[in-house]
Design an enzyme around this catalytic site. Structure first.
Site, PDB file in Angstrom:
ATOM      1  N   GLU A   1      -2.002  -7.428 -15.376  1.00 17.96           N
ATOM      2  CA  GLU A   1      -3.030  -8.267 -14.748  1.00 17.96           C
ATOM      3  C   GLU A   1      -4.404  -7.887 -15.296  1.00 17.96           C
ATOM      4  O   GLU A   1      -4.759  -6.706 -15.378  1.00 17.96           O
ATOM      5  CB  GLU A   1      -3.007  -8.119 -13.227  1.00 17.96           C
ATOM      6  CG  GLU A   1      -4.050  -9.020 -12.562  1.00 17.96           C
ATOM      7  CD  GLU A   1      -3.845  -9.212 -11.068  1.00 17.96           C
ATOM      8  OE1 GLU A   1      -2.796  -8.793 -10.543  1.00 17.96           O
ATOM      9  OE2 GLU A   1      -4.747  -9.790 -10.435  1.00 17.96           O
TER      10      GLU A   1
ATOM     11  N   HIS B   1      -1.102  -4.187 -11.681  1.00 17.78           N
ATOM     12  CA  HIS B   1      -2.422  -3.728 -12.102  1.00 17.78           C
ATOM     13  C   HIS B   1      -2.216  -2.550 -13.044  1.00 17.78           C
ATOM     14  O   HIS B   1      -1.567  -1.567 -12.646  1.00 17.78           O
ATOM     15  CB  HIS B   1      -3.243  -3.283 -10.890  1.00 17.78           C
ATOM     16  CG  HIS B   1      -3.522  -4.388  -9.910  1.00 17.78           C
ATOM     17  ND1 HIS B   1      -4.247  -4.200  -8.753  1.00 17.78           N
ATOM     18  CD2 HIS B   1      -3.196  -5.703  -9.921  1.00 17.78           C
ATOM     19  CE1 HIS B   1      -4.344  -5.349  -8.103  1.00 17.78           C
ATOM     20  NE2 HIS B   1      -3.715  -6.263  -8.778  1.00 17.78           N
TER      21      HIS B   1
ATOM     22  N   ASP C   1     -14.244  -7.305  -7.263  1.00 18.21           N
ATOM     23  CA  ASP C   1     -12.900  -7.721  -6.878  1.00 18.21           C
ATOM     24  C   ASP C   1     -12.779  -8.044  -5.387  1.00 18.21           C
ATOM     25  O   ASP C   1     -12.029  -7.401  -4.662  1.00 18.21           O
ATOM     26  CB  ASP C   1     -11.859  -6.650  -7.283  1.00 18.21           C
ATOM     27  CG  ASP C   1     -10.433  -7.163  -7.117  1.00 18.21           C
ATOM     28  OD1 ASP C   1     -10.251  -8.346  -6.760  1.00 18.21           O
ATOM     29  OD2 ASP C   1      -9.501  -6.369  -7.326  1.00 18.21           O
TER      30      ASP C   1
ATOM     31  N   ARG D   1       0.815  -1.209   0.000  1.00 12.02           N
ATOM     32  CA  ARG D   1       0.000   0.000   0.000  1.00 12.02           C
ATOM     33  C   ARG D   1       0.855   1.268   0.000  1.00 12.02           C
ATOM     34  O   ARG D   1       0.370   2.351  -0.235  1.00 12.02           O
ATOM     35  CB  ARG D   1      -0.949  -0.004   1.193  1.00 12.02           C
ATOM     36  CG  ARG D   1      -1.779  -1.260   1.136  1.00 12.02           C
ATOM     37  CD  ARG D   1      -3.019  -1.249   1.978  1.00 12.02           C
ATOM     38  NE  ARG D   1      -3.658  -2.546   1.850  1.00 12.02           N
ATOM     39  CZ  ARG D   1      -4.455  -2.903   0.857  1.00 12.02           C
ATOM     40  NH1 ARG D   1      -4.780  -2.063  -0.088  1.00 12.02           N
ATOM     41  NH2 ARG D   1      -4.980  -4.116   0.802  1.00 12.02           N
TER      42      ARG D   1
ATOM     43  N   HIS E   1     -11.791 -11.319  -3.285  1.00 12.48           N
ATOM     44  CA  HIS E   1     -11.329 -12.699  -3.383  1.00 12.48           C
ATOM     45  C   HIS E   1     -11.929 -13.565  -2.274  1.00 12.48           C
ATOM     46  O   HIS E   1     -12.135 -13.097  -1.171  1.00 12.48           O
ATOM     47  CB  HIS E   1      -9.810 -12.766  -3.268  1.00 12.48           C
ATOM     48  CG  HIS E   1      -9.086 -11.964  -4.310  1.00 12.48           C
ATOM     49  ND1 HIS E   1      -7.730 -11.986  -4.440  1.00 12.48           N
ATOM     50  CD2 HIS E   1      -9.529 -11.127  -5.274  1.00 12.48           C
ATOM     51  CE1 HIS E   1      -7.366 -11.196  -5.437  1.00 12.48           C
ATOM     52  NE2 HIS E   1      -8.432 -10.645  -5.957  1.00 12.48           N
TER      53      HIS E   1
ATOM     54  N   HIS F   1      -3.672 -16.032 -11.514  1.00 12.13           N
ATOM     55  CA  HIS F   1      -3.991 -15.869 -10.101  1.00 12.13           C
ATOM     56  C   HIS F   1      -5.235 -16.693  -9.851  1.00 12.13           C
ATOM     57  O   HIS F   1      -6.260 -16.483 -10.521  1.00 12.13           O
ATOM     58  CB  HIS F   1      -4.289 -14.400  -9.760  1.00 12.13           C
ATOM     59  CG  HIS F   1      -3.070 -13.538  -9.697  1.00 12.13           C
ATOM     60  ND1 HIS F   1      -3.137 -12.169  -9.551  1.00 12.13           N
ATOM     61  CD2 HIS F   1      -1.754 -13.861  -9.735  1.00 12.13           C
ATOM     62  CE1 HIS F   1      -1.894 -11.683  -9.510  1.00 12.13           C
ATOM     63  NE2 HIS F   1      -1.048 -12.677  -9.628  1.00 12.13           N
TER      64      HIS F   1
ATOM     65  N   HIS G   1     -11.001 -11.905 -10.900  1.00  8.08           N
ATOM     66  CA  HIS G   1     -11.161 -10.670 -11.681  1.00  8.08           C
ATOM     67  C   HIS G   1     -11.935 -10.902 -12.969  1.00  8.08           C
ATOM     68  O   HIS G   1     -12.847 -10.147 -13.292  1.00  8.08           O
ATOM     69  CB  HIS G   1      -9.791 -10.081 -12.041  1.00  8.08           C
ATOM     70  CG  HIS G   1      -9.008  -9.592 -10.859  1.00  8.08           C
ATOM     71  ND1 HIS G   1      -7.772  -9.019 -10.978  1.00  8.08           N
ATOM     72  CD2 HIS G   1      -9.290  -9.605  -9.533  1.00  8.08           C
ATOM     73  CE1 HIS G   1      -7.314  -8.682  -9.775  1.00  8.08           C
ATOM     74  NE2 HIS G   1      -8.222  -9.040  -8.882  1.00  8.08           N
TER      75      HIS G   1
ATOM     76  N   HIS H   1       4.715  -8.973  -7.598  1.00  9.67           N
ATOM     77  CA  HIS H   1       3.534  -8.115  -7.780  1.00  9.67           C
ATOM     78  C   HIS H   1       3.894  -6.664  -7.446  1.00  9.67           C
ATOM     79  O   HIS H   1       4.404  -6.389  -6.361  1.00  9.67           O
ATOM     80  CB  HIS H   1       2.418  -8.611  -6.849  1.00  9.67           C
ATOM     81  CG  HIS H   1       1.043  -8.179  -7.262  1.00  9.67           C
ATOM     82  ND1 HIS H   1       0.712  -6.861  -7.499  1.00  9.67           N
ATOM     83  CD2 HIS H   1      -0.087  -8.887  -7.493  1.00  9.67           C
ATOM     84  CE1 HIS H   1      -0.571  -6.788  -7.839  1.00  9.67           C
ATOM     85  NE2 HIS H   1      -1.080  -8.010  -7.848  1.00  9.67           N
TER      86      HIS H   1
ATOM     87  N   GLU I   1      -4.226 -16.009  -4.208  1.00  8.31           N
ATOM     88  CA  GLU I   1      -4.322 -14.727  -3.477  1.00  8.31           C
ATOM     89  C   GLU I   1      -5.604 -14.752  -2.665  1.00  8.31           C
ATOM     90  O   GLU I   1      -6.350 -13.783  -2.623  1.00  8.31           O
ATOM     91  CB  GLU I   1      -4.382 -13.559  -4.451  1.00  8.31           C
ATOM     92  CG  GLU I   1      -3.241 -13.422  -5.406  1.00  8.31           C
ATOM     93  CD  GLU I   1      -3.471 -12.309  -6.418  1.00  8.31           C
ATOM     94  OE1 GLU I   1      -4.509 -12.321  -7.112  1.00  8.31           O
ATOM     95  OE2 GLU I   1      -2.623 -11.420  -6.494  1.00  8.31           O
TER      96      GLU I   1
ATOM     97  N   ASP J   1      -6.436 -13.362 -13.649  1.00 10.83           N
ATOM     98  CA  ASP J   1      -6.889 -13.597 -12.282  1.00 10.83           C
ATOM     99  C   ASP J   1      -8.319 -14.120 -12.374  1.00 10.83           C
ATOM    100  O   ASP J   1      -9.202 -13.445 -12.925  1.00 10.83           O
ATOM    101  CB  ASP J   1      -6.813 -12.269 -11.512  1.00 10.83           C
ATOM    102  CG  ASP J   1      -7.256 -12.379 -10.062  1.00 10.83           C
ATOM    103  OD1 ASP J   1      -8.331 -12.957  -9.821  1.00 10.83           O
ATOM    104  OD2 ASP J   1      -6.544 -11.864  -9.195  1.00 10.83           O
TER     105      ASP J   1
ATOM    106  N   TYR K   1      -0.076  -2.081  -5.087  1.00 10.05           N
ATOM    107  CA  TYR K   1      -1.447  -1.697  -5.478  1.00 10.05           C
ATOM    108  C   TYR K   1      -1.559  -0.196  -5.724  1.00 10.05           C
ATOM    109  O   TYR K   1      -2.387   0.263  -6.495  1.00 10.05           O
ATOM    110  CB  TYR K   1      -2.436  -2.041  -4.358  1.00 10.05           C
ATOM    111  CG  TYR K   1      -2.728  -3.500  -4.193  1.00 10.05           C
ATOM    112  CD1 TYR K   1      -2.768  -4.350  -5.296  1.00 10.05           C
ATOM    113  CD2 TYR K   1      -2.988  -4.029  -2.938  1.00 10.05           C
ATOM    114  CE1 TYR K   1      -3.054  -5.690  -5.131  1.00 10.05           C
ATOM    115  CE2 TYR K   1      -3.280  -5.370  -2.761  1.00 10.05           C
ATOM    116  CZ  TYR K   1      -3.304  -6.195  -3.857  1.00 10.05           C
ATOM    117  OH  TYR K   1      -3.586  -7.521  -3.700  1.00 10.05           O
TER     118      TYR K   1
HETATM  119 FE    FE Z   1      -7.899  -8.727  -6.928  1.00 13.97          FE
HETATM  120 FE    FE Z   2      -4.749 -10.881  -8.686  1.00 15.80          FE
HETATM  121 ZN    ZN Z   3      -3.217  -8.261  -8.498  1.00 15.74          ZN
END
Ligand code: FE
Ligand code: FE
Ligand code: ZN
Length: 276
Positions: A142, A107, A223, A37, A225, A210, A178, A67, A255, A175, A70
């Site tokens: 992604e 992303h 989104d 973050r 998970h 993913h 997603h 990754h 994830e 993903d 975000y």
């Molecule tokens: Fe996600």
């Molecule tokens: Fe993902």
């Molecule tokens: Zn991701």
């Protein structure tokens, strides 16, 4: 054998992540290149990287799927924040050279009202600057759930970025949460979705998956998970994925909302689903 693993905490370093992965039956894993973050990167530790590379080789790991943070939005509206995000991307790719042969997924970004075209142009510009020709890392876009102004919720949007960047070595990570959230029905028509992906993006661009179940119904663009089998995708979908000739060789990253024991159980579950 499936190449499967999960997201791991990078705080103890790369070699420690490989050991953790081994302890839960994983032969790949994902990790955030910096605080997920925030923007602060870990100090570089060449010795730790060398040790990790040795362990990965020794234990025949598949490619890792790092990754990006975000918070890295390459197409945010504020020019200063956008330039900062582009610098973060460039720094991440440079750092990935210490772990050669692996993937870096991120992303694509949210255009926050500037429009799809403008957003794609910013993302592509940042990638063109950051992707040095000799970096031993494959960058992956992604596929997103299409939440808000997120770019990458349609295969056509991924195609726009690929076209704008114009490099063959830029790939895609699908993903499962997603794309189901984004309106691609992998529960009832996995083959149809894959042929649509092939038509628009090209299966040669698909480098990693993913694996996440979803808390929400089809096409909800949320989104969220869920653990495998506890959401709207269901275990049958994952059984099809791990046995699909076009997918079973790809690195698969969990994830799901789990701690290590939960991840270990899901990795065992996926391996038990493998038919051969
Ligand atoms: Fe996600
Ligand atoms: Fe993902
Ligand atoms: Zn991701």
């Amino acid at each position: 054998m499936l190449t499967v693993g999960c997201h791991l905490s990078a705080t103890k370093g790369n070699a420690a992540m490989v050991k953790t992965a081994l302890s839960i039956g994983a032969n790949t894993f994902a990790f955030f290149t910096r605080n997920p973050r925030g923007s602060k990167a870990k100090p570089e530790d060449p010795e730790d990287c060398a040790k990790a590379v040795q362990l990965l080789k020794e234990h025949r790991f598949g490619p890792l799927v790092a990754h990006g943070a975000y918070t890295m939005n390459l197409c945010t509206a504020d020019p200063e924040a956008r330039a900062f995000a582009a610098d973060v991307l460039a720094d991440d790719l440079r750092r990935m050279a210490a772990l050669p042969g692996n993937f870096y997924n991120f992303h694509p970004g949210s255009h926050v009202g500037q429009g799809l075209e403008a957003g794609v142009a910013y993302i592509a510009g940042a990638l063109q600057k950051a992707m040095a020709p000799d970096y031993p890392v494959t960058v992956l876009l992604e596929a997103m759930a299409g939440k808000g102004s997120e770019i990458g919720g349609r295969f056509e949007e991924l195609r726009m970025i690929l076209d704008a960047v114009g490099r063959e070595d830029l790939g895609v990570c699908l993903d499962t949460c997603h794309i189901y959230d984004g309106g691609y029905d992998i529960v009832n028509d996995l083959d149809g979705v894959l042929s649509e992906f092939d038509r628009v993006v090209g299966l040669d661009r698909l480098k990693a998956l993913h694996l996440n179940d979803s808390k929400n119904p089809f096409c909800s663009h949320k989104d969220r998970h869920e653990c495998l089998g506890q959401g709207s995708l269901g275990l049958d979908t994952f059984q099809k994925i791990v046995n699909h000739p076009l997918l079973k060789e790809k690195p698969m990253i969990l994830e799901t909302p789990n701690e290590l024991p939960g991840y270990a159980a899901e990795i065992r579950l996926l391996r038990s689903m493998e038919e051969n």
